[in-house]
Write a protein that holds these residues in place. Structure first.
Motif: not given
Lengths: 248, 171, 281
Positions: B54-60, B71-78, B84-86
């Motif tokens: 999945l990439k930033a910019g992929s459709p929802v 909008e963004a994909i981040a890794f939550d280290a906790t 994923v931010t939609l």
């Protein structure tokens, strides 16, 4: 035959070195270079944009038709972007450049030769290589990558127009997949190619014009040779560069 | 050479246009580049075990209709999950807050997108809201592995000829 | 050698050509040409078409190198000079081309200003004065803003003349200055050549085959034929020459030592044959 070809390549190479010794005209006579960027670049812009749009639209149709057979029409953006950046943009622009700007360079210089203008400059102790040839060669070399960039952007727009607006590919998928798959190296490959084509096409054009037979028939022949040699050379260089880039 | 203003302006425009196109190509196309364009709509967060490619910019999308984009994909280290931010377009503001999100594939080789399945809640997702029920991307390799594993199991239990060929290599 | 020294030794020669040989492939154009152009004089080089008059100018200006012989301009041997040397010599020369050879993308004013801009950094005001003075001298100050395409043949040649003299050269070379001009323009050019020579003391070399016009301006004339100088002297001397080739050229008879016919096989055989037995081919 081989000897002829070799000596011809040698002559063109020597000519290039002789002209590039005057590369300083960029600084001493920027106005002349600007004039030639205008002639080679700005005046080709409309035809480049028009062709870019159509090439992009064709890519949109063909790419969609091909990709939907695999159910991967979302990859249309990638296909269009890579096709344009790496191949179609530089090559088609170079071919158009040879036909539009190259021929006008050749016939202009050839006519100056035929009407003794070049000789007159030499007698006035002005080197026509510096005054006439160098600004045109450099103008062409500067104009080509810019034309290619414009062609690519318009082409992408065309592919997007067909793919997204007409065929219904998702905008987000189109761009996000493209951005995911296209590397900076792909863009660079296109820029390197367009620069090499710019040198080749401009050099052929000014060489043929400068060495045209000083008659009406001679100038016509030189113009034809410019188109033929530039086109073949473009495709040949394209193959070599593609092989080199893929082999890395 | 005589100065010629319109010629110089024309050349200037051409050069500017060319460089703008070059800048667009180098910054906008490669995934590492920057993004232009103001974001519209509201943000929703969702956590996945695996986002696949999945990439930033992929459709929802919801029921196959695109309602926004990643909008963004981040890794939550906790908790070792992907956050994923939609970004959902503003007109789709009636999404139940117990809806589920899953990462799906468009076609066999197509790109990934986030599919939202409507829940039954009376309250709706708002800006900064969170989708709790998520299903990760199906990774094709694990699917294939699972398939072969099942096939091998079935083969060894029934004892047919081709499966018995496969069984010793499996064990 | 058939010729005596061209000019009296008292007159200094600006251009001195000795034993010049030149040819394209097997075709010989010059087979031992000697000539001199004296300082401050108008020297005419005449000859039938195709005798290499223009080639002679190309040799003098160092555009081509001779097969043998020497070409001395301003006391320096052109044949051994490098490009920079030739260019520095050319800065003291002006040349008027057959068709003017104006730079088509520049106005009349810029054409005349071209050599000045290329070689000197003058304030625009001084440059303007200089260019307009030269244009005035050829009677075309009013045409300064026209483009070369808007000029008649005679006007183009006068502009080219203004350009040739704008750097105040010591040597002016005219290549067929009278070809294709109406009588009035011809008269103007003749007058200009003479005036420029008298007023500025410029050494001039005029290549032409217009005998009558040359007679009125040349101090000394050379007649070229068959790759050699066949006669030279003042116009009066040439007029009085008993040599048949000189007589033919000066009076314009169609046949004589310069044959009317290009060399060909036997006329009757050619007409009566079936065309397959042509000797050449």
């Amino acid at each position: 035959m081989i000897g002829d070809t070799l000596s011809r390549i040698g002559r063109v190479g020597i000519f290039l070195v002789r002209v590039l010794r005057h590369a300083g005209v960029v600084f001493t006579e920027p106005r002349a270079v600007v004039h030639q960027i205008y002639n080679a670049g700005a005046r080709s812009l409309v035809i480049i944009m028009l062709c870019g749009l159509f090439v992009g639209m064709v890519l949109g149709l063909q790419g969609y038709d091909l990709l939907q057979r695999f159910g991967s029409e979302d990859a249309l953006g990638v296909a269009a972007a890579l096709g344009l950046l790496k191949e179609l943009g530089p090559v088609v622009t170079a071919l158009l450049f040879a036909g539009r700007a190259g021929t006008s360079l050749t016939s202009e210089i050839g006519l100056m030769r035929a009407t003794d203008q070049l000789t007159a400059m030499e007698i006035m102790a002005v080197d026509p290589l510096r005054k006439v040839v160098a600004p045109r060669l450099i103008g062409g070399i500067i104009a080509m990558p810019l034309l290619v960039a414009v062609f690519n952007v318009i082409g992408l727009f065309g592919a997007q127009l067909i793919g997204v607006q007409v065929m219904g590919v998702d905008t987000g998928a189109f761009w996000s997949q493209m951005q995911g798959a296209v590397e900076l190296d792909d863009v660079n490959e296109g820029i390197v190619k367009s620069f090499c084509f710019g040198v080749a096409c401009s050099l052929v054009a000014v060489y043929e014009g400068y060495h045209a037979q000083p008659t009406a028939a001679g100038v016509g022949l030189a113009t034809t040779r410019t188109v033929v040699i530039s086109s073949v050379l473009t495709l040949l260089i394209d193959y070599i560069l593609t092989a080199a880039f893929l082999g890395r | 050479m005589k100065p010629n203003r319109s010629l110089e302006i024309g050349t200037g425009l051409f050069v500017l246009l060319g460089f703008a196109a070059l800048a667009f190509l180098t910054t906008q196309l490669p995934g590492s580049g920057m993004r232009l364009g103001a974001a519209q709509g509201y943000k929703v967060l969702a956590k996945f075990d695996n986002v696949g490619d999945l990439k930033a910019g992929s459709p929802v999308s919801m029921s196959g209709v695109r309602i926004g984009r990643v909008e963004a994909i981040a890794f939550d280290a906790t908790d070792y999950r992907a956050e994923v931010t939609l970004r959902i377009e503003p007109q789709f503001d009636k999404i139940p807050d117990d809806s589920d999100a899953s990462i799906q594939t468009a076609g066999l080789l197509g790109g990934k997108y986030v599919g939202i399945g409507a829940g039954g809640s009376e309250t709706f997702l708002a800006d900064g809201g969170r989708i709790e029920f998520t299903q990760s991307a199906i990774v094709l390799e694990s699917l294939v592995n699972k398939f072969f594993a099942n096939f091998a199991d079935k083969g060894s239990s029934t004892g047919t000829a081709p499966a018995s060929d496969a069984a010793p290599t499996k064990e | 050698m058939p010729e005596e020294p061209a000019v009296a030794a008292s007159k200094e020669a600006v251009v001195r050509v000795r034993g010049l040989h030149y040819g394209f492939g097997s075709r010989k154009i010059f087979d031992g040409v000697d000539l001199e152009a004296a300082r401050g004089r108008v020297t005419a080089v005449m000859g039938p078409s195709g005798t290499g008059k223009t080639t002679l100018l190309r040799l003098i200006t160092g555009q081509v190198a001779p097969a043998a012989g020497s070409v001395e301009v301003f006391g320096r041997e052109v044949t051994t000079l490098d490009t920079a040397g030739v260019y520095s010599l050319r800065r003291r020369m002006g040349m008027l081309f057959q068709n003017g050879a104006l730079l088509t993308d520049l106005s009349v004013f810029e054409n005349v200003a071209f050599p000045v801009r290329a070689h000197a950094r003058l304030p625009e005001r001084v440059l303007r004065q200089l260019v307009l003075t030269k244009l005035h001298a050829v009677g075309l100050r009013g045409a300064a803003e026209l483009m070369p395409s808007e000029l008649s043949g005679g006007m183009a040649r006068r502009v080219a003349l203004a350009r040739a003299i704008v750097m105040d050269p010591d040597l002016l070379i005219y290549d067929e200055p009278f070809v294709g001009l109406d009588p009035v323009s011809m008269g103007v050019i003749v007058r200009l050549i003479r005036d420029l020579n008298d007023a500025l003391g410029i050494t001039s070399i005029v290549v032409s085959h217009d005998v009558r016009e040359l007679a009125s301006i040349a101090h000394h004339s050379y007649l070229l034929s068959g790759g050699k100088v066949v006669a030279h002297g003042t116009p009066a001397e040439l007029d009085a020459s008993p040599l048949p080739i000189v007589r033919q050229f000066m009076s314009g008879e169609s046949d004589g030592p310069v044959p009317f016919h290009y060399p060909a096989g036997d006329y009757h055989a050619d007409l009566l044959g079936d065309g397959k037995e042509r000797p050449r081919s």
